[in-house]
Design a protein around this motif. Structure first.
Motif, PDB file in Angstrom:
ATOM      1  N   PHE A  96       0.823  -1.212   0.000  1.00 23.10           N
ATOM      2  CA  PHE A  96       0.000   0.000   0.000  1.00 23.10           C
ATOM      3  C   PHE A  96       0.858   1.264   0.000  1.00 23.10           C
ATOM      4  CE2 PHE A  96      -1.953   3.388   2.587  1.00 23.10           C
ATOM      5  CZ  PHE A  96      -2.979   3.737   1.716  1.00 23.10           C
ATOM      6  N   SER A  97       1.951   1.238   0.757  1.00 25.44           N
ATOM      7  CA  SER A  97       2.790   2.434   0.884  1.00 25.44           C
ATOM      8  C   SER A  97       3.393   2.882  -0.439  1.00 25.44           C
ATOM      9  CB  SER A  97       3.913   2.187   1.902  1.00 25.44           C
ATOM     10  OG  SER A  97       4.723   1.102   1.485  1.00 25.44           O
ATOM     11  N   SER A  98       3.392   1.976  -1.429  1.00 27.12           N
ATOM     12  CA  SER A  98       3.988   2.318  -2.721  1.00 27.12           C
ATOM     13  C   SER A  98       2.958   2.783  -3.742  1.00 27.12           C
ATOM     14  CB  SER A  98       4.741   1.101  -3.274  1.00 27.12           C
ATOM     15  OG  SER A  98       3.851   0.046  -3.606  1.00 27.12           O
ATOM     16  N   ILE A  99       1.675   2.823  -3.359  1.00 28.31           N
ATOM     17  CA  ILE A  99       0.608   3.261  -4.262  1.00 28.31           C
ATOM     18  C   ILE A  99       0.477   4.789  -4.190  1.00 28.31           C
ATOM     19  CG2 ILE A  99      -1.846   3.091  -4.818  1.00 28.31           C
ATOM     20  CD1 ILE A  99      -1.823   0.329  -3.439  1.00 28.31           C
ATOM     21  N   ASP A 100       0.420   5.430  -5.334  1.00 29.70           N
ATOM     22  CA  ASP A 100       0.284   6.886  -5.398  1.00 29.70           C
ATOM     23  C   ASP A 100      -1.196   7.253  -5.246  1.00 29.70           C
ATOM     24  OD1 ASP A 100       0.264   9.568  -5.896  1.00 29.70           O
ATOM     25  OD2 ASP A 100       1.308   9.459  -7.827  1.00 29.70           O
ATOM     26  N   MET A 101      -1.599   7.624  -4.032  1.00 29.24           N
ATOM     27  CA  MET A 101      -2.999   7.944  -3.770  1.00 29.24           C
ATOM     28  C   MET A 101      -3.394   9.332  -4.275  1.00 29.24           C
ATOM     29  SD  MET A 101      -4.216   5.182  -2.683  1.00 29.24           S
ATOM     30  CE  MET A 101      -5.863   5.782  -2.331  1.00 29.24           C
ATOM     31  N   GLU A 102      -2.439  10.062  -4.865  1.00 35.15           N
ATOM     32  CA  GLU A 102      -2.792  11.304  -5.546  1.00 35.15           C
ATOM     33  C   GLU A 102      -3.485  10.995  -6.869  1.00 35.15           C
ATOM     34  OE1 GLU A 102      -2.480  14.543  -4.576  1.00 35.15           O
ATOM     35  OE2 GLU A 102      -1.974  13.660  -2.619  1.00 35.15           O
ATOM     36  N   LYS A 103      -3.190   9.809  -7.414  1.00 28.58           N
ATOM     37  CA  LYS A 103      -3.813   9.383  -8.668  1.00 28.58           C
ATOM     38  C   LYS A 103      -4.948   8.393  -8.434  1.00 28.58           C
ATOM     39  CE  LYS A 103       0.315  10.036 -11.531  1.00 28.58           C
ATOM     40  NZ  LYS A 103       1.260   9.392 -12.478  1.00 28.58           N
ATOM     41  N   ALA A 104      -4.802   7.534  -7.421  1.00 27.05           N
ATOM     42  CA  ALA A 104      -5.817   6.529  -7.105  1.00 27.05           C
ATOM     43  C   ALA A 104      -6.824   7.110  -6.111  1.00 27.05           C
ATOM     44  CB  ALA A 104      -5.152   5.283  -6.530  1.00 27.05           C
ATOM     45  N   PHE A 105      -7.951   6.430  -5.954  1.00 25.45           N
ATOM     46  CA  PHE A 105      -8.961   6.902  -5.009  1.00 25.45           C
ATOM     47  C   PHE A 105      -9.711   5.721  -4.397  1.00 25.45           C
ATOM     48  CE2 PHE A 105     -10.965   6.712  -9.165  1.00 25.45           C
ATOM     49  CZ  PHE A 105     -12.222   6.165  -8.926  1.00 25.45           C
ATOM     50  N   TRP A 106     -10.236   5.936  -3.196  1.00 32.25           N
ATOM     51  CA  TRP A 106     -11.008   4.908  -2.501  1.00 32.25           C
ATOM     52  C   TRP A 106     -12.467   4.957  -2.972  1.00 32.25           C
ATOM     53  CZ3 TRP A 106      -8.721   1.420   0.707  1.00 32.25           C
ATOM     54  CH2 TRP A 106      -7.471   1.737   1.241  1.00 32.25           C
ATOM     55  N   ALA A 107     -13.038   3.779  -3.240  1.00 31.93           N
ATOM     56  CA  ALA A 107     -14.458   3.708  -3.609  1.00 31.93           C
ATOM     57  C   ALA A 107     -14.879   2.250  -3.703  1.00 31.93           C
ATOM     58  CB  ALA A 107     -14.711   4.409  -4.947  1.00 31.93           C
ATOM     59  N   ALA A 108     -16.187   2.031  -3.634  1.00 28.64           N
ATOM     60  CA  ALA A 108     -16.771   0.722  -3.911  1.00 28.64           C
ATOM     61  C   ALA A 108     -17.688   0.903  -5.118  1.00 28.64           C
ATOM     62  CB  ALA A 108     -17.561   0.197  -2.714  1.00 28.64           C
ATOM     63  N   ARG A 109     -17.674  -0.046  -6.024  1.00 28.97           N
ATOM     64  CA  ARG A 109     -18.500   0.053  -7.226  1.00 28.97           C
ATOM     65  C   ARG A 109     -19.974   0.199  -6.854  1.00 28.97           C
ATOM     66  NH1 ARG A 109     -16.453  -1.231 -11.994  1.00 28.97           N
ATOM     67  NH2 ARG A 109     -14.902  -2.643 -11.078  1.00 28.97           N
ATOM     68  N   TYR A 110     -20.640   1.139  -7.502  1.00 28.07           N
ATOM     69  CA  TYR A 110     -22.058   1.449  -7.244  1.00 28.07           C
ATOM     70  C   TYR A 110     -22.286   1.917  -5.804  1.00 28.07           C
ATOM     71  CZ  TYR A 110     -22.463  -1.428 -11.442  1.00 28.07           C
ATOM     72  OH  TYR A 110     -22.311  -1.962 -12.696  1.00 28.07           O
ATOM     73  N   GLU A 111     -21.206   2.266  -5.099  1.00 30.74           N
ATOM     74  CA  GLU A 111     -21.273   2.721  -3.701  1.00 30.74           C
ATOM     75  C   GLU A 111     -21.899   1.669  -2.789  1.00 30.74           C
ATOM     76  OE1 GLU A 111     -23.192   6.505  -3.612  1.00 30.74           O
ATOM     77  OE2 GLU A 111     -21.506   7.541  -4.552  1.00 30.74           O
ATOM     78  N   ARG A 112     -21.680   0.414  -3.108  1.00 29.13           N
ATOM     79  CA  ARG A 112     -22.170  -0.672  -2.265  1.00 29.13           C
ATOM     80  C   ARG A 112     -21.183  -0.937  -1.136  1.00 29.13           C
ATOM     81  NH1 ARG A 112     -24.024  -4.829  -7.089  1.00 29.13           N
ATOM     82  NH2 ARG A 112     -26.075  -3.915  -7.488  1.00 29.13           N
ATOM     83  N   GLY A 113     -21.651  -0.857   0.095  1.00 25.32           N
ATOM     84  CA  GLY A 113     -20.781  -1.079   1.233  1.00 25.32           C
ATOM     85  C   GLY A 113     -19.815   0.077   1.436  1.00 25.32           C
ATOM     86  N   GLU A 114     -18.778  -0.185   2.223  1.00 25.59           N
ATOM     87  CA  GLU A 114     -17.765   0.833   2.496  1.00 25.59           C
ATOM     88  C   GLU A 114     -16.838   1.015   1.292  1.00 25.59           C
ATOM     89  OE1 GLU A 114     -17.697   2.656   5.267  1.00 25.59           O
ATOM     90  OE2 GLU A 114     -19.503   1.593   5.947  1.00 25.59           O
ATOM     91  N   ALA A 115     -16.171   2.155   1.239  1.00 22.92           N
ATOM     92  CA  ALA A 115     -15.236   2.426   0.145  1.00 22.92           C
ATOM     93  C   ALA A 115     -13.918   1.722   0.429  1.00 22.92           C
ATOM     94  CB  ALA A 115     -15.035   3.938   0.000  1.00 22.92           C
ATOM     95  N   ASP A 116     -13.908   0.414   0.260  1.00 19.16           N
ATOM     96  CA  ASP A 116     -12.762  -0.406   0.662  1.00 19.16           C
ATOM     97  C   ASP A 116     -11.812  -0.727  -0.484  1.00 19.16           C
ATOM     98  OD1 ASP A 116     -13.415  -0.680   3.396  1.00 19.16           O
ATOM     99  OD2 ASP A 116     -14.923  -2.173   2.905  1.00 19.16           O
TER     100      ASP A 116
END
Length: 432
Positions: A165-185
């Protein structure tokens, strides 16, 4: 005494189902003395390809399957719920914690005797459940071939890579769940059209690792390597694991052209699995090509994807009712080797095999699982002698008997089908 050969998900469930009903069981596992290429730790019920147990909602095929397993007293479901990690509307587990907990429960049961040794010969006079899985050792595979008169099949399976996880660029990626089902995991890595096409071209032309076991490869559709899927057409990934439907990039306010999702591998969320990216690319090529995914440019791979052989028997030809060997009622099969596909589906057949032997040894009839239930439907698949090309099958709502009334809305229809399934299932198992 019943022998259970193999302590994966199905073998552990079979031993647990027997022991919980007072039947002494010997459970055999060849680890740690011998491991397949895909196994990494010494514990039981090791999850190899993914940490996901799929959707949790009842009106989904996997959600209904989970509920039926709970009603049967599933050990796997109990341990999965205690080691669960966030995955939106799906159930995913911390692999190591899950495997460790299953091992502890098995080792502590007074009627289960865990024996760490490889079995290569089956005694036909002793009640035995063969649950050696799709990665059965050469020795037991030869014995299975002898018992089934070599009516076996094989296919290749592939595992996806895992990144830190520490190597993922979260400036480009984002948290979400498809169709907003459940938590944005889920971590989402969005492509624009130009980025996607560059990635596609490199992927389809990347070098693949050599496979030495067979010259002809029969790849199962359910675990299709991403590079093979991509070779079917430029948009094949966009309609598969990279579909952007149900996702909005917060930086643009629009749906991406394509989107890669990553799912947590552990509770700490330090490791993430690249969803749908099972692969047979060379490790160096995985690093080069997958680093083209937006947000993964500097990703650190904790594990590269691998491809390995899976085997399963032609169950309709060699087994009778409840996956019992046609030539010997003392031998049953369970797990993915029977031709069901998926962790939970495999575990389910282990529960059924254990309960079935308990009833057989008690002089009672087998349970007539209704075809309105997922259990009944999956067992029917394993006996479908009309199929000329028997292939693995996972849980699917389409396997169940349709409702008598027509309901246009799919979710409402599935909800009614699931409610009917649970009601019918409870009636069928009330006396066990």
């Amino acid at each position: 005494m019943v022998k259970v050969i193999g302590a994966g998900l199905s073998g552990c469930e079979a031993a647990w189902a027997l022991a919980q009903r007072g039947i002494e069981t010997e459970l055999y596992e060849m680890k740690p003395y011998k491991k397949s290429a895909a196994h990494k730790n010494d514990n039981l019920a090791e999850l190899v390809c993914s940490n996901s147990l799929k959707a949790s909602r009842l009106n989904s095929a996997s959600g209904l399957l989970k509920e039926e397993m709970r009603l049967l007293g599933s050990l796997i479901m109990e341990c999965a719920e205690k080691t669960q990690v966030g995955a939106g509307g799906a159930m995913a587990v911390d692999r190591d914690a899950f495997s460790l907990l299953v091992t502890e429960r098995i080792e502590s049961h007074p009627l289960i005797h865990l024996k760490r040794e490889e079995i290569t010969r089956i005694d036909g006079d002793t009640p035995t459940i063969i649950a050696t899985g799709p990665l059965s050792s050469e020795g037991i595979s030869c014995e299975i071939a002898r018992l089934t008169k070599d009516e076996g099949l094989s296919f290749y399976d592939a595992a996806a890579p895992i990144v830190e996880f520490s190597s993922i660029d979260m400036e480009k990626a984002f948290w979400a769940a498809r169709y907003e089902r459940g938590e944005a995991d889920y971590i989402n890595c969005p492509f624009n059209k130009e980025e996607y096409e560059l990635f596609y071209n490199e992927l389809v032309n990347a070098q693949r690792a050599k496979l030495h076991e067979f010259d002809k490869i029969n790849v199962y559709e359910g675990c299709m390597p991403i590079e093979i899927l991509a070779s079917r057409g430029k948009d094949s990934m966009r309609y598969g694991p990279l579909k952007p439907v149900g996702l909005i990039d917060p930086k643009t306010g629009r749906r991406p052209w394509a989107c890669v999702q990553l799912r947590a591998e552990n509770r700490e969320k330090t490791l993430f699995n690249i969803v749908g990216f099972q692969t047979n690319l060379k490790f160096s090529e995985q690093k080069r090509v997958f680093s083209m995914i937006p947000g993964l440019e500097n990703s650190v791979f904790a594990r590269y994807g691998v491809m390995h052989r899976n085997t399963f028997i032609n169950s309709p030809l060699v087994t009778g009712e409840r996956l019992t060997l046609k030539d010997n009622p003392n031998i049953k099969f369970a797990g993915q080797i029977t031709g069901v596909e998926g962790y939970l589906e495999s575990a389910l057949t282990g529960i059924v095999a254990g309960i079935d032997f308990f009833l057989y040894m008690s002089g009672r009839k087998s349970i007539d699982f209704p075809l309105t239930s997922m259990t009944g439907a999956l067992l029917k698949h394993t006996q479908d002698a009309t199929s000329k090309n028997y292939q693995p099958q996972g849980a699917a709502m389409g396997l169940l008997l349709p409702l008598e009334e027509k309901i246009k809305d799919k979710q409402e229809r599935y909800e009614r089908i699931a409610q009917r399934a649970v009601a019918d299932f409870k009636k069928a198992i009330k006396d066990i």
